[in-house]
Scaffold this motif. Structure first.
Motif, PDB file in Angstrom:
ATOM      1  N   TRP A  64       0.833  -1.198   0.000  1.00 55.65           N
ATOM      2  CA  TRP A  64       0.000   0.000   0.000  1.00 55.65           C
ATOM      3  C   TRP A  64       0.870   1.252   0.000  1.00 55.65           C
ATOM      4  N   THR A  65       2.019   1.203   0.676  1.00 57.85           N
ATOM      5  CA  THR A  65       2.943   2.342   0.664  1.00 57.85           C
ATOM      6  C   THR A  65       3.457   2.583  -0.744  1.00 57.85           C
ATOM      7  N   ILE A  66       3.817   1.517  -1.444  1.00 52.29           N
ATOM      8  CA  ILE A  66       4.282   1.643  -2.829  1.00 52.29           C
ATOM      9  C   ILE A  66       3.173   2.214  -3.712  1.00 52.29           C
ATOM     10  N   ALA A  67       1.956   1.725  -3.539  1.00 53.31           N
ATOM     11  CA  ALA A  67       0.836   2.212  -4.349  1.00 53.31           C
ATOM     12  C   ALA A  67       0.563   3.695  -4.088  1.00 53.31           C
ATOM     13  N   LEU A  68       0.561   4.095  -2.826  1.00 57.82           N
ATOM     14  CA  LEU A  68       0.322   5.506  -2.500  1.00 57.82           C
ATOM     15  C   LEU A  68       1.457   6.394  -2.998  1.00 57.82           C
ATOM     16  N   ALA A  69       2.695   5.936  -2.836  1.00 59.57           N
ATOM     17  CA  ALA A  69       3.839   6.723  -3.311  1.00 59.57           C
ATOM     18  C   ALA A  69       3.816   6.861  -4.834  1.00 59.57           C
ATOM     19  N   SER A  70       3.441   5.807  -5.527  1.00 62.51           N
ATOM     20  CA  SER A  70       3.354   5.873  -6.988  1.00 62.51           C
ATOM     21  C   SER A  70       2.262   6.837  -7.434  1.00 62.51           C
ATOM     22  N   ALA A  71       1.121   6.783  -6.775  1.00 64.92           N
ATOM     23  CA  ALA A  71       0.026   7.697  -7.126  1.00 64.92           C
ATOM     24  C   ALA A  71       0.424   9.146  -6.855  1.00 64.92           C
ATOM     25  N   ALA A  72       1.057   9.391  -5.710  1.00 61.42           N
ATOM     26  CA  ALA A  72       1.484  10.766  -5.387  1.00 61.42           C
ATOM     27  C   ALA A  72       2.576  11.229  -6.349  1.00 61.42           C
ATOM     28  N   GLY A  73       3.499  10.340  -6.667  1.00 63.71           N
ATOM     29  CA  GLY A  73       4.586  10.700  -7.576  1.00 63.71           C
ATOM     30  C   GLY A  73       4.091  11.008  -8.977  1.00 63.71           C
ATOM     31  N   SER A  74       3.065  10.304  -9.427  1.00 65.90           N
ATOM     32  CA  SER A  74       2.558  10.546 -10.780  1.00 65.90           C
ATOM     33  C   SER A  74       1.907  11.918 -10.903  1.00 65.90           C
ATOM     34  N   VAL A  75       1.530  12.516  -9.782  1.00 64.38           N
ATOM     35  CA  VAL A  75       0.957  13.860  -9.798  1.00 64.38           C
ATOM     36  C   VAL A  75       2.021  14.912  -9.483  1.00 64.38           C
ATOM     37  N   LEU A  76       2.870  14.627  -8.499  1.00 64.70           N
ATOM     38  CA  LEU A  76       3.812  15.646  -8.027  1.00 64.70           C
ATOM     39  C   LEU A  76       5.031  15.817  -8.924  1.00 64.70           C
ATOM     40  N   VAL A  77       5.567  14.731  -9.468  1.00 65.51           N
ATOM     41  CA  VAL A  77       6.779  14.844 -10.294  1.00 65.51           C
ATOM     42  C   VAL A  77       6.549  15.738 -11.518  1.00 65.51           C
ATOM     43  N   PRO A  78       5.467  15.562 -12.284  1.00 66.29           N
ATOM     44  CA  PRO A  78       5.262  16.486 -13.416  1.00 66.29           C
ATOM     45  C   PRO A  78       5.112  17.943 -12.989  1.00 66.29           C
ATOM     46  N   LEU A  79       4.491  18.191 -11.831  1.00 68.41           N
ATOM     47  CA  LEU A  79       4.367  19.567 -11.354  1.00 68.41           C
ATOM     48  C   LEU A  79       5.733  20.163 -11.042  1.00 68.41           C
ATOM     49  N   VAL A  80       6.575  19.385 -10.366  1.00 66.11           N
ATOM     50  CA  VAL A  80       7.919  19.862 -10.019  1.00 66.11           C
ATOM     51  C   VAL A  80       8.719  20.127 -11.290  1.00 66.11           C
TER      52      VAL A  80
END
Length: 102
Positions: A64-80
Motif C-alpha cells: 500500500w505504501t508503494i501504491a500511494l507513493a506511486s500515485a502521489a509521484g505521478s501527480v507531483l513529479v510532473p508539477l515539479v
C-alpha cells in the motif's frame, strides 16, 4: 481531380482547421486519474470475489505504501518538472538578452 490521400493520412480535409497542438495535462485530471486508479486497485484487491477472479492477494502495508507513493509521484513529479522548467526558462531568457550596441 487530385488523388485520394492514403488511408493513414490523418490530416483534416480541405477547408477544416487543424486542431490546436496538445499542451501539458493540467494537474487536476492527473490527480483524479491517480486517485481513481488507486481506488480501483483497492476495490479489486480488497473484495474477496474480485481478488480471487483476478488472481491477486490482499496488499500488505509495504505494498500500500508503494501504491500511494506511486500515485502521489505521478501527480507531483510532473508539477515539479513543470515549475523547474519554467524557472530555468525565465533565467535563461534573462541571461541571454541582446543589448543594443548603441
Amino acid at each position: 481531380t487530385p488523388p485520394d490521400p492514403p488511408p493513414w493520412d490523418l490530416s483534416p480535409p480541405p477547408g477544416v482547421a487543424p486542431p490546436p497542438p496538445a499542451g501539458p495535462t493540467p494537474a487536476a485530471p492527473r490527480a483524479a486519474a491517480a486517485v481513481g486508479s488507486l481506488v480501483v486497485l483497492g476495490v479489486v484487491v480488497s473484495v474477496p470475489g474480485l481478488s480471487h477472479f483476478f488472481g491477486s492477494r490482499p496488499l500488505g502495508p509495504a505494498a500500500w505504501t508503494i501504491a500511494l507513493a506511486s500515485a502521489a509521484g505521478s501527480v507531483l513529479v510532473p508539477l515539479v518538472v513543470q515549475v523547474a522548467a519554467g524557472t530555468l526558462r525565465k533565467v535563461h531568457l534573462q541571461d541571454t538578452r541582446v543589448q543594443s550596441a548603441g
